[in-house]
Design an enzyme around this catalytic site. Structure first.
Site, PDB file in Angstrom:
ATOM      1  N   CYS A 224     -49.740  12.285  -1.412  1.00 12.99           N
ATOM      2  CA  CYS A 224     -49.624  11.983   0.019  1.00 12.99           C
ATOM      3  C   CYS A 224     -48.199  12.099   0.544  1.00 12.99           C
ATOM      4  O   CYS A 224     -47.989  12.086   1.756  1.00 12.99           O
ATOM      5  CB  CYS A 224     -50.147  10.571   0.286  1.00 12.99           C
ATOM      6  SG  CYS A 224     -51.881  10.349  -0.176  1.00 12.99           S
ATOM      7  N   HIS A 303     -38.354   9.922  -7.438  1.00 18.93           N
ATOM      8  CA  HIS A 303     -39.439  10.290  -8.365  1.00 18.93           C
ATOM      9  C   HIS A 303     -39.382   9.379  -9.585  1.00 18.93           C
ATOM     10  O   HIS A 303     -38.373   9.302 -10.277  1.00 18.93           O
ATOM     11  CB  HIS A 303     -39.287  11.748  -8.799  1.00 18.93           C
ATOM     12  CG  HIS A 303     -40.573  12.392  -9.216  1.00 18.93           C
ATOM     13  ND1 HIS A 303     -41.401  11.837 -10.173  1.00 18.93           N
ATOM     14  CD2 HIS A 303     -41.183  13.521  -8.784  1.00 18.93           C
ATOM     15  CE1 HIS A 303     -42.453  12.614 -10.331  1.00 18.93           C
ATOM     16  NE2 HIS A 303     -42.358  13.639  -9.495  1.00 18.93           N
ATOM     17  N   HIS A 387     -38.060   2.676  15.168  1.00 18.54           N
ATOM     18  CA  HIS A 387     -39.478   2.911  14.872  1.00 18.54           C
ATOM     19  C   HIS A 387     -39.677   3.155  13.375  1.00 18.54           C
ATOM     20  O   HIS A 387     -38.825   3.754  12.720  1.00 18.54           O
ATOM     21  CB  HIS A 387     -40.003   4.114  15.663  1.00 18.54           C
ATOM     22  CG  HIS A 387     -39.745   4.045  17.126  1.00 18.54           C
ATOM     23  ND1 HIS A 387     -40.388   3.167  17.966  1.00 18.54           N
ATOM     24  CD2 HIS A 387     -38.871   4.740  17.909  1.00 18.54           C
ATOM     25  CE1 HIS A 387     -39.954   3.326  19.205  1.00 18.54           C
ATOM     26  NE2 HIS A 387     -39.024   4.272  19.188  1.00 18.54           N
ATOM     27  N   HIS A 391     -46.616   5.405   5.672  1.00 19.12           N
ATOM     28  CA  HIS A 391     -47.814   6.140   5.275  1.00 19.12           C
ATOM     29  C   HIS A 391     -49.039   5.235   5.308  1.00 19.12           C
ATOM     30  O   HIS A 391     -49.073   4.178   4.659  1.00 19.12           O
ATOM     31  CB  HIS A 391     -47.628   6.713   3.867  1.00 19.12           C
ATOM     32  CG  HIS A 391     -48.885   7.228   3.249  1.00 19.12           C
ATOM     33  ND1 HIS A 391     -49.695   8.144   3.868  1.00 19.12           N
ATOM     34  CD2 HIS A 391     -49.488   6.939   2.062  1.00 19.12           C
ATOM     35  CE1 HIS A 391     -50.735   8.406   3.095  1.00 19.12           C
ATOM     36  NE2 HIS A 391     -50.634   7.687   2.001  1.00 19.12           N
ATOM     37  N   HIS A 420     -56.793   2.784  11.247  1.00 15.95           N
ATOM     38  CA  HIS A 420     -58.042   2.357  11.879  1.00 15.95           C
ATOM     39  C   HIS A 420     -58.771   3.530  12.524  1.00 15.95           C
ATOM     40  O   HIS A 420     -59.986   3.682  12.378  1.00 15.95           O
ATOM     41  CB  HIS A 420     -57.743   1.280  12.930  1.00 15.95           C
ATOM     42  CG  HIS A 420     -58.960   0.755  13.618  1.00 15.95           C
ATOM     43  ND1 HIS A 420     -59.458   1.309  14.787  1.00 15.95           N
ATOM     44  CD2 HIS A 420     -59.787  -0.284  13.309  1.00 15.95           C
ATOM     45  CE1 HIS A 420     -60.540   0.636  15.161  1.00 15.95           C
ATOM     46  NE2 HIS A 420     -60.753  -0.331  14.285  1.00 15.95           N
ATOM     47  N   ASN A 424     -57.041   7.338   6.014  1.00 14.76           N
ATOM     48  CA  ASN A 424     -55.933   7.886   5.241  1.00 14.76           C
ATOM     49  C   ASN A 424     -56.069   9.405   5.240  1.00 14.76           C
ATOM     50  O   ASN A 424     -56.868   9.971   4.504  1.00 14.76           O
ATOM     51  CB  ASN A 424     -55.960   7.339   3.815  1.00 14.76           C
ATOM     52  CG  ASN A 424     -54.823   7.871   2.957  1.00 14.76           C
ATOM     53  OD1 ASN A 424     -54.070   8.742   3.365  1.00 14.76           O
ATOM     54  ND2 ASN A 424     -54.701   7.348   1.750  1.00 14.76           N
TER      55      ASN A 424
END
Length: 496
Positions: A224, A303, A387, A391, A420, A424
């Site tokens: 993702c 990573h 802001h 994810h 919502h 995802n």
């Protein structure tokens, strides 16, 4: 006895002390130089006209010194401007909005689960409990192949989903920006779990008849967070290719990855992942500076793949019956927390004001020298960003980051509402969140945005953007028909 009223005066005083401290540290050099400059100015004013003329005459310049000094200044300025990295602008982006026919209300999802897993009621009950607490709404979408009973995850159906999502996003981007396919110099497509031959980037090139010398890349298996990896790759390419446009396409194809087995760890993604995709136009052309929405400031990648637990916490494998699925480990949140900590350690010095960095450093020294049990100081990232786009991987992910970063409900509103409304959507979720903030009319010139994404491997990646101009509330986009209903209250548990 009635409870004693809180002493607001002390809290107000503490607030002003903290504000004063932040101002002094952040403007230390200014506060130091101003008295020096004032002192010099006073001394100059005190001198009479004759003294000033005598002082000037006492300075002897010859032509060689002037030429050497001028050459040196020009040389330094040339080296500086040539070594300065090019500005990377985000001209605009477009998000795919699935049709109403692809919507999967809770009742539909559970009915299909009962029919598909009719021999395993415990798995059905498990999915229902996950869905009740997921934070997803009734309007999320799944591709047509998953609506069949049983699902038909064929290669043809997967290609069909990829074409609909990617081409729709690309068409919207062309319409919004006026970009022509022949003007694309760099193309990057990221899709983690669907990697056909020819690649998805080749599919885009074939559809829009892009130039034969285009630099194309296809990223797969990176989870993702691949969207920000694509942005980082585009940035590096734009640094070495002047006057170029780069298009990044981020998506995840759901059709071939719907798990039909019984393993609970593999059933989780079925409840969370939904259709989505985004196309982003980046450019290093100076002519795009005025109309560009954002300027890329930083990309920081972390990573944790050297650790075995981190490597296997999101893992594609076969279950005991030979059915392929994505297994999510119970250690996922703890590993994500460690990855975030490493990422924050790197990005903190780049974005935090001096006051926060000094407090963090003093606390660190105090823990090392005086008392290791001292509570570590968590920097206030709200001073660095207006802001936050976290994810939308799941409710637990957003809750954990809100707690660790000490964010308000408004700061995570875009992430919760995206989860919502769209679920995802993997690497593209960050762009639905950006679109939400724009649809709410919150993006002002100079605002700083922090995008945070997590992915298999395990990775935590961050991107920092600065708003280039005040953005008018868009009349199109994925939120156009529903933004007036948001934000909505999302209960802890939705009883099904």
């Amino acid at each position: 006895m009635p409870p004693a009223s809180p002493d607001f005066s002390s809290s107000v005083k503490l607030k002003y002390v903290k504000l004063g401290y932040q101002y002094v540290v952040d403007h230390f050099l200014t506060l130091l130089l101003v008295p020096v400059m004032v002192g010099i100015l006073i001394e100059v004013v005190r001198l009479g006209p004759e003294e000033i003329i005598n002082l000037w005459n006492s300075l002897h310049f010859d032509l060689i010194q002037i030429l050497c000094s001028s050459f040196f200044i020009i040389f330094i300025a040339t080296v500086y401007f040539m070594s300065k990295p090019r500005c990377i602008y985000l001209v605009d982006y477009a998000c795919y909005k699935p049709p109403v026919t692809c919507r999967v209300p809770f009742a539909t999802f559970m009915e299909h689960s009962r029919l598909i897993l009719s021999n395993n009621p415990k798995s059905v009950e498990f999915q229902m409990r996950i869905l009740e607490r997921s934070g997803l709404g009734e309007e999320t979408c799944l591709p047509p192949a998953i609506h069949y009973i049983p699902p038909k995850p064929t290669m043809e159906a997967a290609r069909g989903e990829a074409e609909v999502v990617i081409f729709s996003a690309m068409d919207s981007l062309f319409k919004k920006t006026g970009l022509k396919p022949k003007d694309i110099d760099i193309l990057i497509v990221n899709c983690s779990l669907f990697s056909p031959t020819p690649s998805l980037s080749a599919m885009v090139i074939n559809k829009y008849k892009l130039r034969s010398n285009i630099k194309s890349f296809n990223l797969s298996g990176m989870g993702c967070s691949a969207g920000l990896i694509s942005i980082d790759l585009a940035r590096d390419l734009l640094q070495v290719h002047p006057n170029s446009n780069a298009v990044v396409v981020s998506t995840e194809i759901i059709t071939p990855n719907y798990y039909q087995g019984k393993e609970r760890a593999m059933l989780l993604p079925n409840c969370l992942f939904r259709m989505g995709g985004a196309a982003i136009l980046l450019s290093n052309r100076r002519s795009e500076r005025r109309r560009a929405k954002y300027r890329l400031v930083h990309v920081v990648r972390t990573h944790k793949g050297a650790d075995d637990k981190a490597y296997r916490c999101v893992f594609e494998e076969e279950d005991k019956e030979g059915k392929v699925g994505i297994s999510l480990s119970k250690d996922l949140m703890a590993i994500a927390g460690e990855a975030l900590k490493s990422n924050i350690t790197t990005i903190g010095p780049l974005v935090l004001p001096g006051s926060e960095q000094l407090l963090f450093l003093l606390t660190l020294i105090g823990r090392k020298i005086f008392n290791p049990k001292w509570k570590p100081y968590i920097p206030d990232f709200k001073l660095a960003f207006e802001h936050f786009c976290i994810h939308a991987g799941g409710r637990a992910v957003i809750d954990e980051l809100q707690k660790n970063l000490q964010l308000s409900a408004e700061h995570v509103e875009a992430s919760r509402m995206t989860l919502h409304r769209f679920g995802n959507t993997s690497s593209s979720s960050l762009w639905y969140e950006m679109s939400y903030l724009e649809a709410k009319g919150r993006m002002k010139k100079g605002d700083r945005i922090w995008q945070i994404a997590f992915g298999s491997g395990f990775k935590c990646n961050s991107a920092v953007w600065k708003c280039n101009r005040t953005i008018k509330t868009p009349t199109d986009g994925p939120w156009e028909d529903c933004i007036h209903r948001y934000p909505v209250h999302i209960p802890e548990v939705v009883k099904l």
